[in-house]
Design an enzyme around this catalytic site. Structure first.
Site, PDB file in Angstrom:
ATOM      1  N   VAL A  95      -0.092  12.505   2.824  1.00  0.00           N
ATOM      2  CA  VAL A  95       0.281  11.948   1.520  1.00  0.00           C
ATOM      3  C   VAL A  95      -0.009  10.442   1.462  1.00  0.00           C
ATOM      4  O   VAL A  95       0.031   9.842   0.404  1.00  0.00           O
ATOM      5  CB  VAL A  95       1.758  12.325   1.234  1.00  0.00           C
ATOM      6  N   LYS A  96      -0.265   9.839   2.602  1.00  0.00           N
ATOM      7  CA  LYS A  96      -0.730   8.437   2.745  1.00  0.00           C
ATOM      8  C   LYS A  96       0.030   7.471   1.862  1.00  0.00           C
ATOM      9  O   LYS A  96      -0.560   6.681   1.114  1.00  0.00           O
ATOM     10  CB  LYS A  96      -2.231   8.356   2.463  1.00  0.00           C
ATOM     11  N   ARG A  97       1.343   7.477   1.984  1.00  0.00           N
ATOM     12  CA  ARG A  97       2.170   6.594   1.177  1.00  0.00           C
ATOM     13  C   ARG A  97       2.322   5.216   1.826  1.00  0.00           C
ATOM     14  O   ARG A  97       2.259   5.078   3.045  1.00  0.00           O
ATOM     15  CB  ARG A  97       3.562   7.202   0.960  1.00  0.00           C
TER      16      ARG A  97
END
Ligand SMILES: O=c1ccn([C@@H]2O[C@H](COP(=O)(O)O)[C@@H](O)[C@H]2O)c(=O)[nH]1
Length: 278
Positions: A95-97
């Site tokens: 999700v590469k938040r």
């Protein structure tokens, strides 16, 4: 609760060093004879869970491929996460938040708090607002046995200009990320819970991964051109910590369950052979 590092170490010992992604791109849905809508998304994700959930150490749903269908797509993601957890695989949500600390707290609650509907074993995170801004994720992960994989040297060619830029102290941006994550994992046994993302496509970049003491997620294998044989060149003496990750290379073998299993077995065999030479 046991730490993510302990749980990942056991899962890899039992099932082998492999992460398979669930990336329901429009082209893959069409290839599987499925409609590009939530019904197709649901069927695709259920098929991957049925084929691989009970045999692969880590399954990595790509959040973007679910989010593109809006709230109903996120609903399918929730249900896919539940099915994966029931099947016994660890769930790494790609999700590469990343954001300022107060917002990172909200992301941490969304994915790393056991009471959340989107609770997973681990997530991917972006460090480009500063590794320190991710502290709420690290804290909640540590409190609940979760993990965080921070982008360091990504598999895409565009990452190089940012990640290999040299900072004032002479280290690259990527090396500062690597060093900060290494600090978080200091003393953890057998493996820390904080990982790095290092693409299998990047070759020998001269970065020092020797002190990480955490998992090294290696995407870029298969469809992006990386091979298991490349892992030695990229990771050198850190090969034992590598978790190879494939999405399209395996998913192309669907929707046949036996085909998906055979593709996963094939890439796992390649990875075992490549990692065993360390
Ligand atoms: O550096 C990175 C970080 C993440 N990814 C993600 O992994 C999969 C790769 O899919 P393939 O089909 O195996 O190419 C995808 O979800 C990416 O967003 C990456 O490729 N590189």
């Amino acid at each position: 609760m046991e730490s993510f590092g302990v749980r990942l170490h056991r899962a890899v010992a039992e099932r082998g060093p492999l992460c398979v992604g669930i990336d329901p791109h429009p082209g893959l849905l069409a290839r599987w004879g499925l409609s590009d809508d939530v019904a197709g998304l649901d069927r695709f994700a259920r098929t991957v869970v049925e084929a691989l959930g009970d045999r692969i150490a880590v399954v990595k749903p790509q959040s973007a491929c679910f989010e593109r269908f809006g709230a109903r797509g996120v609903g399918i993601l929730e249900s896919t996460i539940r099915q994966l957890r029931d099947s016994g695989s660890l769930v790494l949500l790609d999700v590469k938040r990343g954001d300022i600390g107060s917002t990172v707290s909200a992301y941490a609650s969304a994915y790393l708090d056991p009471s959340s509907p989107l609770y997973v074993d681990a997530i991917t995170a972006s460090p480009y607002l500063g590794v320190g801004s991710l502290a709420p994720m690290f804290e909640l992960a540590a409190a609940h046995g979760g993990g965080v994989f921070v982008l360091a040297l990504t598999s895409n060619p565009e990452g190089t200009s940012v990640q290999r830029a040299v900072t004032a102290d002479g280290r690259t941006v990527a090396q500062t990320v690597i060093d900060e994550i290494s600090q978080l994992n200091r003393g953890a046994e057998p493996l820390g819970s904080f990982g790095l993302v290092v693409g299998a496509t990047i070759g020998d970049t001269g970065h020092d991964l020797s002190a990480v003491n955490g998992p090294l997620l290696a995407p870029g294998l298969g469809a992006q051109g990386g091979t298991a044989a490349d892992l030695r060149n990229v990771f050198g003496s850190s090969l034992p910590s590598v978790l190879p990750s494939y999405s399209r290379e395996v998913l192309h073998a669907g929707p046949d369950i036996a085909g998906l299993r055979a593709a996963a077995d094939r890439v796992l065999g390649d990875c075992r052979a490549a990692l065993a030479t360390s």
